[in-house]
Design a protein around this motif. Structure first.
Motif, PDB file in Angstrom:
ATOM      1  N   GLU A 174       0.831  -1.201   0.000  1.00 29.24           N
ATOM      2  CA  GLU A 174       0.000   0.000   0.000  1.00 29.24           C
ATOM      3  C   GLU A 174       0.865   1.251   0.000  1.00 29.24           C
ATOM      4  N   THR A 188       2.996   7.530   1.310  1.00 34.92           N
ATOM      5  CA  THR A 188       3.326   8.923   1.032  1.00 34.92           C
ATOM      6  C   THR A 188       4.580   8.994   0.179  1.00 34.92           C
ATOM      7  N   ALA A 239      -1.515   9.160   0.866  1.00 34.01           N
ATOM      8  CA  ALA A 239      -2.713   8.349   0.780  1.00 34.01           C
ATOM      9  C   ALA A 239      -3.754   8.928   1.728  1.00 34.01           C
ATOM     10  N   ASP A 240      -5.007   8.687   1.430  1.00 33.40           N
ATOM     11  CA  ASP A 240      -6.067   9.212   2.290  1.00 33.40           C
ATOM     12  C   ASP A 240      -5.904   8.728   3.731  1.00 33.40           C
ATOM     13  N   SER A 298       2.117   6.696  -6.626  1.00 30.60           N
ATOM     14  CA  SER A 298       1.609   5.625  -5.775  1.00 30.60           C
ATOM     15  C   SER A 298       1.790   4.233  -6.353  1.00 30.60           C
TER      16      SER A 298
END
Length: 121
Positions: A46, A49, A61-62, A103
């Motif tokens: 995942e 940043t 990322a959120d 990302s």
């Protein structure tokens, strides 16, 4: 080629903070955009940043916005990740990566081995 070594992981409680470091050696660190990714057991890698080579641009990322801060010190060849207000779902192996500023992990050239961050409830 740049070599990356992470440190700073550990076991903390919900709401605590951790500061991760990524020490770079080899080729010029300041030439690289850098990022932090994380991976938990059974989950895909995942994006967390990223930061541009000079540190002027960042993205998050959120899940990291408002709690995590990425920074770098090119004089010390070191990347940082300050993580505040940690939650159990932040538990993962955190890896730094060099080469891109997005990302997509496939666009990064070099990776560290990772450091484990565990958040207990």
């Amino acid at each position: 080629q740049v070599q990356l070594v992470e440190s700073g992981g550990g076991l903390v409680q919900t709401g605590d903070s951790l500061r991760l470091s990524c020490a770079a050696s080899g080729r010029t660190f300041s030439n690289y955009n850098m990022a932090w990714f994380r991976q938990s057991p059974g989950k895909e890698r995942e994006f967390v940043t990223a930061i541009s080579w000079i540190g002027a641009g960042t993205r998050y990322a959120d899940s990291a916005k408002g709690r995590f801060t990425i920074s770098r010190d090119n004089a010390k060849n070191t990347l940082y990740l300050q993580m505040n207000s940690l939650k159990p779902e932040d538990t993962a192996v955190y890896c730094c990566a060099a080469g891109s500023c997005g990302s997509d992990y496939r666009k990064y050239e070099e990776w560290g081995q990772g450091t484990q961050g565990t958040v207990s409830s």
